[in-house]
Design a protein around this motif. Structure first.
Motif, PDB file in Angstrom:
ATOM      1  N   GLU A 173      59.966  39.939  48.032  1.00  0.00           N
ATOM      2  CA  GLU A 173      58.610  40.386  47.721  1.00  0.00           C
ATOM      3  C   GLU A 173      58.506  41.079  46.372  1.00  0.00           C
ATOM      4  N   ASP A 174      59.603  41.684  45.919  1.00  0.00           N
ATOM      5  CA  ASP A 174      59.575  42.358  44.621  1.00  0.00           C
ATOM      6  C   ASP A 174      59.969  41.432  43.468  1.00  0.00           C
ATOM      7  N   GLY A 175      60.162  40.143  43.765  1.00  0.00           N
ATOM      8  CA  GLY A 175      60.493  39.179  42.719  1.00  0.00           C
ATOM      9  C   GLY A 175      61.969  39.047  42.434  1.00  0.00           C
ATOM     10  N   THR A 176      62.811  39.766  43.155  1.00  0.00           N
ATOM     11  CA  THR A 176      64.251  39.624  42.953  1.00  0.00           C
ATOM     12  C   THR A 176      64.768  38.443  43.758  1.00  0.00           C
ATOM     13  N   VAL A 177      65.950  37.986  43.377  1.00  0.00           N
ATOM     14  CA  VAL A 177      66.572  36.827  44.009  1.00  0.00           C
ATOM     15  C   VAL A 177      67.589  37.328  45.037  1.00  0.00           C
ATOM     16  N   THR A 211      49.703  38.627  43.475  1.00  0.00           N
ATOM     17  CA  THR A 211      50.977  39.056  44.053  1.00  0.00           C
ATOM     18  C   THR A 211      52.002  37.937  44.022  1.00  0.00           C
ATOM     19  N   MET A 212      51.585  36.735  44.415  1.00  0.00           N
ATOM     20  CA  MET A 212      52.508  35.605  44.439  1.00  0.00           C
ATOM     21  C   MET A 212      52.969  35.234  43.032  1.00  0.00           C
ATOM     22  N   THR A 213      52.083  35.288  42.078  1.00  0.00           N
ATOM     23  CA  THR A 213      52.454  34.963  40.693  1.00  0.00           C
ATOM     24  C   THR A 213      53.495  35.956  40.174  1.00  0.00           C
ATOM     25  N   ARG A 214      53.245  37.245  40.399  1.00  0.00           N
ATOM     26  CA  ARG A 214      54.191  38.267  39.947  1.00  0.00           C
ATOM     27  C   ARG A 214      55.571  38.079  40.600  1.00  0.00           C
ATOM     28  N   ARG A 215      55.543  37.747  41.850  1.00  0.00           N
ATOM     29  CA  ARG A 215      56.784  37.517  42.599  1.00  0.00           C
ATOM     30  C   ARG A 215      57.571  36.342  42.017  1.00  0.00           C
ATOM     31  N   MET A 216      56.901  35.235  41.758  1.00  0.00           N
ATOM     32  CA  MET A 216      57.560  34.046  41.233  1.00  0.00           C
ATOM     33  C   MET A 216      58.062  34.267  39.813  1.00  0.00           C
ATOM     34  N   LEU A 217      57.281  34.952  39.002  1.00  0.00           N
ATOM     35  CA  LEU A 217      57.700  35.219  37.622  1.00  0.00           C
ATOM     36  C   LEU A 217      58.954  36.068  37.574  1.00  0.00           C
ATOM     37  N   GLY A 218      59.087  36.999  38.523  1.00  0.00           N
ATOM     38  CA  GLY A 218      60.292  37.816  38.565  1.00  0.00           C
ATOM     39  C   GLY A 218      61.534  36.984  38.803  1.00  0.00           C
ATOM     40  N   ALA A 219      61.445  36.045  39.741  1.00  0.00           N
ATOM     41  CA  ALA A 219      62.601  35.197  40.043  1.00  0.00           C
ATOM     42  C   ALA A 219      62.925  34.248  38.906  1.00  0.00           C
ATOM     43  N   ILE A 220      61.890  33.715  38.253  1.00  0.00           N
ATOM     44  CA  ILE A 220      62.112  32.789  37.138  1.00  0.00           C
ATOM     45  C   ILE A 220      62.810  33.498  35.986  1.00  0.00           C
ATOM     46  N   ALA A 221      62.517  34.771  35.806  1.00  0.00           N
ATOM     47  CA  ALA A 221      63.133  35.536  34.722  1.00  0.00           C
ATOM     48  C   ALA A 221      64.591  35.885  34.998  1.00  0.00           C
TER      49      ALA A 221
END
Length: 339
Positions: free
Chosen positions: A180-184, A211-221
């Motif tokens: 949920e915090d965008g980490t893998v 929320t979903m966009t922020r989550r996905m961007l975290g993982a992509i980074a």
């Protein structure tokens, strides 16, 4: 033909047809029961009735074994071969032929139905040069996700399989939950040891767009992430019912994928068909790479790449933009370039 081979091949064709799990497992189980018997002992048990009385051997599997012992191709297998002789889809054949590998598959270590070796053997049979084993990460408890300790054990199994050589490589990997915090989801030191990391959202799929966009961007980074798996999370058919696509800023997500050299997965499972065509075209215009993956949970499902190739071709994705058309050396150089 060998009875064990006949039973396992039947299971393969049934998996490819998306037959009910119980039907597939009947043949896999029967193959496991007779695997340790030599031909003479198997024939003796079939002749005196012991085999038919064995738990796990039903009427159909017994018939298959008897016909194989008689030296022919069992009738049931011959019918499946005939049905499977044609392609799964009418198009995408040229692109499918260009695919060298598959970066998303599951074994019985998480929620797949077959051992790692069986998945590797099927990939070889289908002519793959490489297959990434990407069982689930620990957060996805419903899918028996792998702890760091279990993942480390699995890496030893992969190393043993690769010791055989033979022009095929089983890649170490994981389908890591995007938290949920965008980490893998997995220990960074374990992610460092893997060839391929597929990052996917599996929970709270109805979160709001921001929320979903922020989550996905975290993982992509995250520099470990190589592939953004089934990005909308939708289900359009199948035994699990249907599920609408998650809402996210596709422009921002695909721009981030292009910037971070993360491939957008074209998930080949027929119940997913994810992403839909309009998002494939948006990702293409954004400059993204793609990975056509089977998301196979059984050996026969590895042939689902045909579905993904057809959808990629229909939406104008060129082969050079698809990482699973690349030779292994180039693929591994790309996968490790951000770490």
């Amino acid at each position: 033909m060998e009875a064990v081979d006949a039973l396992n091949e039947i299971a393969f064709w049934l998996e490819r047809e998306l037959a009910p799990t119980f039907k597939v497992q009947a043949f896999r189980k029967a193959a496991g029961i007779i695997a340790g018997l030599d031909a003479e002992e198997l024939a003796a048990r079939a002749a005196d009735g012991r085999l038919k009385r064995t738990k796990g051997i039903g009427d159909r599997t017994f018939q298959v074994i008897r016909e194989a012992l008689d030296g022919g191709v069992p009738e049931y297998l011959a019918g499946l071969r005939t049905r499977g002789a044609g392609p799964l889809v009418p198009g995408g054949h040229e692109l499918h032929a260009a695919l060298r590998g598959d970066l998303h598959s599951h074994s019985d270590w998480s929620d797949g139905g077959s051992p790692v070796q069986a998945m590797a053997d099927a990939a070889r049979l289908l002519g793959r040069e490489y297959l990434a084993l990407t069982d689930h990460s620990p957060n996805l408890k419903i899918a028996n996700g792998l702890s760091a300790e279990r993942l480390a054990e699995q890496l030893d199994i992969v190393a043993e399989i690769n010791a055989d050589g033979g022009g095929f490589r089983l890649l170490t990997g994981i389908e890591a939950d995007i938290l949920e915090d965008g980490t893998v989801d997995q220990a960074p030191e374990m992610l460092d040891r893997l060839d391929i990391v597929v990052a996917s959202v599996h929970s709270k799929l109805r979160s709001d767009k921001r929320t979903m966009t922020r989550r996905m961007l975290g993982a992509i980074a995250d520099p470990h992430t190589n592939v953004l798996g089934h990005c909308t999370g939708r289900l359009i058919q199948g035994g699990r019912g249907t599920r609408p696509a998650s809402e996210f800023d596709a422009g921002a997500v695909f721009a981030a994928c292009a910037e971070n050299n993360v491939a957008v997965e074209i998930n080949s499972r027929p119940e997913r068909q994810d992403p839909p065509g309009e998002l494939i075209k948006l990702a293409l215009d954004a400059g993204c790479l793609f990975s056509i993956d089977s998301d196979a949970h059984a050996p026969g499902q590895l042939d689902f790449l045909q579905y993904g190739a057809e959808r990629a071709e229909r939406n104008g994705v060129p082969a050079e933009r698809i990482v699973t058309t690349w030779p292994l050396d180039r693929l591994l150089e790309w996968a490790g370039s951000r770490r």
